[in-house]
Design an enzyme around this catalytic site. Structure first.
Site, PDB file in Angstrom:
ATOM      1  N   GLU A  96       1.301  -2.131  -8.309  1.00  0.00           N
ATOM      2  CA  GLU A  96       2.720  -2.311  -8.625  1.00  0.00           C
ATOM      3  C   GLU A  96       2.911  -2.503 -10.126  1.00  0.00           C
ATOM      4  O   GLU A  96       2.256  -3.338 -10.753  1.00  0.00           O
ATOM      5  CB  GLU A  96       3.276  -3.525  -7.876  1.00  0.00           C
ATOM      6  CG  GLU A  96       4.734  -3.816  -8.193  1.00  0.00           C
ATOM      7  CD  GLU A  96       5.294  -5.006  -7.414  1.00  0.00           C
ATOM      8  OE1 GLU A  96       6.488  -5.296  -7.590  1.00  0.00           O
ATOM      9  OE2 GLU A  96       4.541  -5.628  -6.639  1.00  0.00           O
ATOM     10  N   CYS A 143       5.402  -3.935  -2.731  1.00  0.00           N
ATOM     11  CA  CYS A 143       5.380  -5.376  -2.503  1.00  0.00           C
ATOM     12  C   CYS A 143       6.082  -5.739  -1.188  1.00  0.00           C
ATOM     13  O   CYS A 143       5.732  -5.241  -0.131  1.00  0.00           O
ATOM     14  CB  CYS A 143       5.999  -6.088  -3.705  1.00  0.00           C
ATOM     15  SG  CYS A 143       5.616  -7.860  -3.821  1.00  0.00           S
ATOM     16  N   LYS A 184      11.900   0.659  -5.985  1.00  0.00           N
ATOM     17  CA  LYS A 184      11.991  -0.488  -5.078  1.00  0.00           C
ATOM     18  C   LYS A 184      13.456  -0.747  -4.734  1.00  0.00           C
ATOM     19  O   LYS A 184      14.300  -0.907  -5.617  1.00  0.00           O
ATOM     20  CB  LYS A 184      11.360  -1.719  -5.719  1.00  0.00           C
ATOM     21  CG  LYS A 184      11.203  -2.904  -4.772  1.00  0.00           C
ATOM     22  CD  LYS A 184      10.425  -4.033  -5.449  1.00  0.00           C
ATOM     23  CE  LYS A 184      10.177  -5.186  -4.477  1.00  0.00           C
ATOM     24  NZ  LYS A 184       9.429  -6.298  -5.129  1.00  0.00           N
TER      25      LYS A 184
END
Length: 366
Positions: free
Chosen positions: A46, A166, A132
């Site tokens: 990430e 995540c 994201k």
């Protein structure tokens, strides 16, 4: 269909923190290494490029602003020369790349950053990106929210590839969406590996692999593999004990970058990792029969589904600051082509009731 056997790799690599050129050079070296190791797909953590903002919540507003500007300057943009260099390296290594990056917005007039995954195919072409959808907690002060349309999968030489970032890997409906898109190989990226002390808001950096007993990543990744019957490359960030240039140790208060990368088969069996406390290129070979054997028991896109009982709606919207104008209240035609004033002018010119003009206008737009 996936190849009968293929190799996944997780590049648990420390970035040259907040350094675009240094991180680019290191990324290319590890892509080359993954190619030499026979990897078909390699995943980086990430926001690996050029590092996760572990300083979030640990600095003053003034220092935060300076660091945001620095991060903007060192993040990737889809039109960067760095994209071309990465693509050339990927093509030479003959593999597929999933790169976690801070992405600089390509919308004219915007400097917003996004927490993104860039997908490169084995010819070096940038296939697409995923932003994201919902930054977690204090991350919302760093990154914008991603477009729904970026939730997608891509065909590769060894199977259909998707990815989440995540805590997106905990989002039931996002996982289901990728499953309905035919995902066979999943890239899951994380900012590290940790011990939880009762709840997600109380975590500390993992010291050993024993942290898997409380770290939510470990069961989540095994469950993701099993419930979707996909091969999972979970790649977690790593930072050494050395304090990056330009920072003090107390500024990196959220540094949980202990690594923790894993490679998992569709039965939820960890075939490599978790690799904790060191930099490394984790690889494992998989056979497609591992997926078939799990699907023989539990096929989330076949005999074990009940779409009549539970369904899913997926948006392909791309967020935009402007939308088409709604018809004015002062129009008489449904598409807004004839205003009240225009209708009256036509009525006066032809000496007919304005109501007749309006009726004709409405009829023409039916």
């Amino acid at each position: 269909m996936p190849a009968e056997s293929f190799t996944l790799a997780a590049a648990q690599v420390e970035p040259v923190y907040h350094d675009k050129e240094g991180t680019l050079d290191k990324t290319c070296r590890y892509i080359e290494q993954a190619g030499r190791d026979g990897a078909d797909i390699v995943v980086f953590p990430e926001t690996y490029f050029p590092g996760y903002p572990y300083w979030r919540g640990s600095v003053s507003i003034s220092r935060w602003t300076d660091l945001m500007v620095d991060l903007q300057k060192n993040s990737l943009h889809v039109d960067d020369e760095a994209i071309e260099i990465l693509g050339e390296t990927v093509a030479e290594a003959d593999l597929t790349l999933v790169l976690g990056t801070n992405e600089s917005s390509d919308r004219q007039g915007s400097e917003t950053l996004y927490n993104s995954l860039f997908y490169f195919d084995s010819t070096g072409e940038l296939m697409g990106r995923h932003r994201k959808l919902m930054p977690t907690h204090e991350e919302r002060a760093i990154w914008g929210r991603g477009d729904p349309s970026s939730l997608a999968t891509y065909e590769t030489d060894v199977g259909r590839l998707g990815g989440l970032i995540c805590y997106e890997n905990h989002m039931t409906l996002s996982k289901a969406a990728l499953t309905t898109m035919g995902e066979e190989i999943h890239a899951a990226v994380w900012p590290g590996f940790w011990e939880q002390h009762g709840h997600p808001g109380d975590k500390t950096r993992a010291e050993t692999s024993e942290a898997m007993n409380t770290c939510d990543i470990y069961p989540a990744m095994r469950e993701y593999a099993f419930e979707t019957q996909s091969f999972v490359a979970a790649c977690s960030a790593y930072m050494s004990d050395a304090v990056p240039d330009g920072f003090s140790e107390d500024e990196l208060g959220f540094n949980v970058a202990a690594g923790g990368s894993m490679l998992i088969n569709p039965a939820g069996i960890v075939k490599a990792g978790p690799l904790v406390g060191e930099e490394g290129l984790l690889t494992a070979e998989f056979r497609d029969d591992e997926r078939r054997a799990t699907k023989a028991y539990f096929d989330a896109m076949g005999h074990y589904t009940r779409w009549d009982a539970v369904g899913l709606s997926i948006s392909d919207e791309t967020l935009s600051p402007s939308q088409p104008r709604e018809p004015s209240k002062n129009t008489v035609a449904g598409n807004g082509t004839l205003s009240v004033a225009q209708a009256q002018a036509v009525a006066d010119e032809y000496d007919v009731p304005v109501e007749a003009v309006e009726a004709v206008a409405d009829k023409l737009t039916d």
